[in-house]
Design a protein around this motif. Structure first.
Motif, PDB file in Angstrom:
ATOM      1  N   LEU A  72      -8.338 -22.919 -26.652  1.00  0.00           N
ATOM      2  CA  LEU A  72      -8.317 -23.187 -28.000  1.00  0.00           C
ATOM      3  C   LEU A  72      -7.705 -22.369 -28.865  1.00  0.00           C
ATOM      4  O   LEU A  72      -7.373 -22.206 -29.886  1.00  0.00           O
ATOM      5  N   ALA A  73      -8.582 -20.719 -28.953  1.00  0.00           N
ATOM      6  CA  ALA A  73      -7.510 -19.407 -29.124  1.00  0.00           C
ATOM      7  C   ALA A  73      -6.266 -19.904 -29.443  1.00  0.00           C
ATOM      8  O   ALA A  73      -5.281 -18.935 -29.774  1.00  0.00           O
ATOM      9  N   ILE A  74      -5.643 -19.963 -27.770  1.00  0.00           N
ATOM     10  CA  ILE A  74      -3.931 -19.502 -27.750  1.00  0.00           C
ATOM     11  C   ILE A  74      -3.809 -21.071 -28.496  1.00  0.00           C
ATOM     12  O   ILE A  74      -2.565 -20.616 -28.892  1.00  0.00           O
ATOM     13  N   VAL A  79       0.211 -22.326 -33.389  1.00  0.00           N
ATOM     14  CA  VAL A  79       0.632 -22.925 -34.810  1.00  0.00           C
ATOM     15  C   VAL A  79       0.674 -22.120 -35.744  1.00  0.00           C
ATOM     16  O   VAL A  79       0.940 -22.415 -36.760  1.00  0.00           O
ATOM     17  N   GLY A  80      -0.603 -21.217 -35.742  1.00  0.00           N
ATOM     18  CA  GLY A  80       0.252 -20.119 -36.635  1.00  0.00           C
ATOM     19  C   GLY A  80       1.621 -19.466 -36.300  1.00  0.00           C
ATOM     20  O   GLY A  80       2.017 -19.009 -37.635  1.00  0.00           O
ATOM     21  N   PHE A  81       1.420 -19.090 -35.178  1.00  0.00           N
ATOM     22  CA  PHE A  81       3.475 -18.104 -35.053  1.00  0.00           C
ATOM     23  C   PHE A  81       3.911 -19.648 -35.462  1.00  0.00           C
ATOM     24  O   PHE A  81       5.271 -19.120 -36.451  1.00  0.00           O
ATOM     25  N   PHE A  82       3.864 -20.869 -35.552  1.00  0.00           N
ATOM     26  CA  PHE A  82       4.686 -21.794 -35.684  1.00  0.00           C
ATOM     27  C   PHE A  82       4.799 -21.770 -36.727  1.00  0.00           C
ATOM     28  O   PHE A  82       5.978 -21.385 -37.819  1.00  0.00           O
TER      29      PHE A  82
END
Length: 121
Positions: A72-74, A79-82
């Motif tokens: 889930l963290a990955i 998603v955050g990077f995108f």
């Protein structure tokens, strides 16, 4: 309760309460503040009841709760990077439009002369 839980749970509770207060005061985006509040709450639940992550992991076909948390963290990281990448692309496009607008405005303000303009070397 073990030592880790005694140390981490109050920290997570403070972070959760701080985000709820931020929502109440209208600081920043309400959606982002609520997202962080939910994240801190889920982290607190996982720390308080570590067996719960194991049960959820087994229910979805993953062997260990720690693996579920890592997966889930990955996914959240990607998603955050995108989202950061998309935001940077929008900012670059806005800066380009702004620079073009300023250049056009500056070109229109210069008086016309009879001699042709020479390129800057």
């Amino acid at each position: 309760m073990n030592t880790f839980q005694i140390i981490v749970l109050p920290i997570l509770a403070i972070l959760f309460i701080e985000r709820l207060l931020a929502v109440g005061r209208g600081r920043g985006s309400r959606r982002v503040a609520l997202l962080w509040a939910v994240l801190w709450l889920l982290a607190g639940v996982a720390v308080a009841w570590p067996g719960l992550t194991k049960d959820i992991a087994r229910a979805v076909g993953i062997g260990r709760g720690a693996d579920l948390v890592m997966y889930l963290a990955i996914i959240a990281m990607f998603v955050g990077f995108f989202l950061v990448y998309a935001r940077m692309r929008r900012l670059e496009a806005n800066i380009t439009r702004l620079v073009r607008h300023i250049a056009i405005e500056g070109a229109q303000e210069q008086p016309a002369s009879d001699e042709p303009r020479r390129p800057v070397e």
